[in-house]
Design an enzyme around this catalytic site. Structure first.
Site, mmCIF file in Angstrom:
data_model
loop_
_atom_site.group_PDB
_atom_site.id
_atom_site.type_symbol
_atom_site.label_atom_id
_atom_site.label_comp_id
_atom_site.label_asym_id
_atom_site.label_seq_id
_atom_site.Cartn_x
_atom_site.Cartn_y
_atom_site.Cartn_z
ATOM 1 N N THR A 323 3.501 1.177 9.141
ATOM 2 C CA THR A 323 3.542 2.025 7.949
ATOM 3 C C THR A 323 2.170 2.595 7.609
ATOM 4 O O THR A 323 1.140 2.157 8.124
ATOM 5 C CB THR A 323 4.044 1.227 6.724
ATOM 6 O OG1 THR A 323 3.075 0.221 6.409
ATOM 7 C CG2 THR A 323 5.385 0.573 6.993
ATOM 8 N N CYS A 324 2.180 3.558 6.693
ATOM 9 C CA CYS A 324 0.952 4.238 6.283
ATOM 10 C C CYS A 324 0.254 3.496 5.161
ATOM 11 O O CYS A 324 -0.185 4.121 4.181
ATOM 12 C CB CYS A 324 1.267 5.645 5.813
ATOM 13 S SG CYS A 324 1.870 6.662 7.131
ATOM 14 N N ASP A 325 0.216 2.188 5.245
ATOM 15 C CA ASP A 325 -0.472 1.436 4.197
ATOM 16 C C ASP A 325 -1.476 0.524 4.857
ATOM 17 O O ASP A 325 -1.155 -0.142 5.842
ATOM 18 C CB ASP A 325 0.546 0.614 3.386
ATOM 19 C CG ASP A 325 -0.087 0.048 2.128
ATOM 20 O OD1 ASP A 325 -1.130 -0.635 2.239
ATOM 21 O OD2 ASP A 325 0.445 0.303 1.037
#
Ligand SMILES: *Cc1c(COP(=O)(O)O)cnc(C)c1O
Length: 376
Positions: A323-325
């Site tokens: 994910t983009c975290d």
């Protein structure tokens, strides 16, 4: 990984990621714990893995259930599990939920504060209640520590008060911390519990039950003692402190039953380097903290990995989720090494992931769907 899971994964083109749970391992873990602690009643901690097939099997094997919310309670009841087999073990409950559980027939409740006792007296009159004392969580890979429980002195006062409030002061509980690898922690907790039993009997209250909590381990990267060694340590501490006058004993295993029963099938999405001197490869999987592996927080739980190239030469890696975290990292410091032949698209397995994975996976962060389970 059991041959049954290996075959299931090999024969099907499963969507990745997914969790495969082998019911034979659930049954076996239940029986081994029962054999290691024959005097203890098992209350499976539903939150570890609430798959209906798992709950139904454990119910058939004679398990009872530790539940943490009205939702877990109503799910268990809808599977035909009797309310008399349920404990509402969370010390943090809404009064309305206590009332609903009570109306459904639940009669066993945990508490660790005066305000919770007040709610129980109003919403669950006459119920059996047990007070949770706090432990440090020392020796545990996933400590629970001070969020739950109270001091021994406070527990004495609360259990005394419970009787005057029309409740049945039934016993004492604790949790020594999840994935507890130090067997002496139960001795400390049981010693404190015995002090409480003595103090209360002097006041005319004869407690009947000790709830020894969870903490039984799954097999991650570090070897752990077997159930027999846990049983031996716990029974040794029980007889040391209680002699022959043993109270009713409960255990609430979650991880120790479900952990080793599951394998996550995952896929390598990207392998890259950052042009840094250490030359470590960055391996991004299609599952990370939001997909069901938040127990990698602080690299606390270190899962074993299986790849198609095991046995060949290996090199150090950083493992991360898709994910983009930026918190979606898995292991940076734990010293993981993976085969140099590992390629993008390879399917890998994350072992002993049957507990605390599906229930933790997000409903759709970045659009990734929740972790799917196959129970076989
Ligand atoms: C989570 C929990 C358990 C299960 O703990 P494990 O370490 O997974 O066995 C048991 N009792 C209570 C009250 C819990 O909250």
């Amino acid at each position: 990984m059991t041959p049954k899971i290996a075959r299931f994964i090999a024969e099907r083109n499963l969507p990745s990621p997914c969790l495969v749970v082998d019911l034979d391992v659930i049954a076996n873990n239940f029986k081994r714990l029962k054999k290691a602690l024959p005097l203890a009643e098992i209350y499976y901690a539903v939150k570890a893995n609430p798959a209906p097939e798992v709950l139904r099997l454990l119910d058939q094997l004679g398990s009872k259930f530790d539940t943490a919310s009205i939702y877990e309670i109503e799910d268990a009841l809808s599977l035909g599990i009797s309310a008399s087999k349920l404990s509402f073990g969370n010390t943090i409950k809404k009064e309305g939920d206590i009332a609903r559980a009570y109306a459904n027939g639940v009669r066993l409740f945990a508490f660790d504060s005066q305000a919770e006792l007040d709610k129980l007296a109003r919403a669950a009159p006459g119920a059996r209640v047990f007070c949770r004392i706090y432990m440090t969580g020392e020796g545990a890979d996933w400590p629970l520590s001070r969020k739950f429980g109270c001091s021994v002195d406070m527990a004495r006062d609360l259990l005394l008060a419970a009787r005057g409030m029309g409740l049945d002061p039934h016993g004492v509980s604790f949790h020594v911390g999840s994935q507890q690898r130090d067997l002496t922690q139960w001795d400390i907790a049981i010693g404190k519990t015995k002090m409480l039993f003595t103090a209360l009997s002097e006041a005319g209250i004869h407690l009947k039950m000790i709830n020894l909590g969870g903490g039984f381990p799954a097999h991650y990267r570090t070897r752990v003692p077997g159930p027999d060694q846990y049983g031996h340590a716990i029974m040794g501490a029980m007889t040391k402190h209680f002699g022959n006058a043993l109270p009713q004993m409960l255990i609430e295993p979650g991880r120790g039953i479900a952990g080793d029963a599951g394998v996550i099938q995952a896929e390598v999405v990207l392998i890259s380097s950052k042009g840094e001197e250490d030359g470590r490869r960055w391996v991004y999987l299609d599952i990370g903290k939001f997909g069901g592996l938040p127990e990698t927080i602080g690299e606390a739980i270190q899962y074993r990995l299986k790849t198609p190239h095991d046995g060949g030469p290996v090199g150090p890696v950083v493992l991360a989720g898709p994910t983009c975290d930026e918190v979606d990292m898995l292991y940076e410091k734990a010293g993981y090494k993976l085969p140099l032949d590992l390629k993008v698209g390879d399917r890998i397995q994350i072992l002993s992931t049957g507990a605390y994975t599906t229930t933790y996976s997000s409903v759709g962060f970045n659009g990734f769907p929740p972790l799917k389970t196959y129970v076989i």
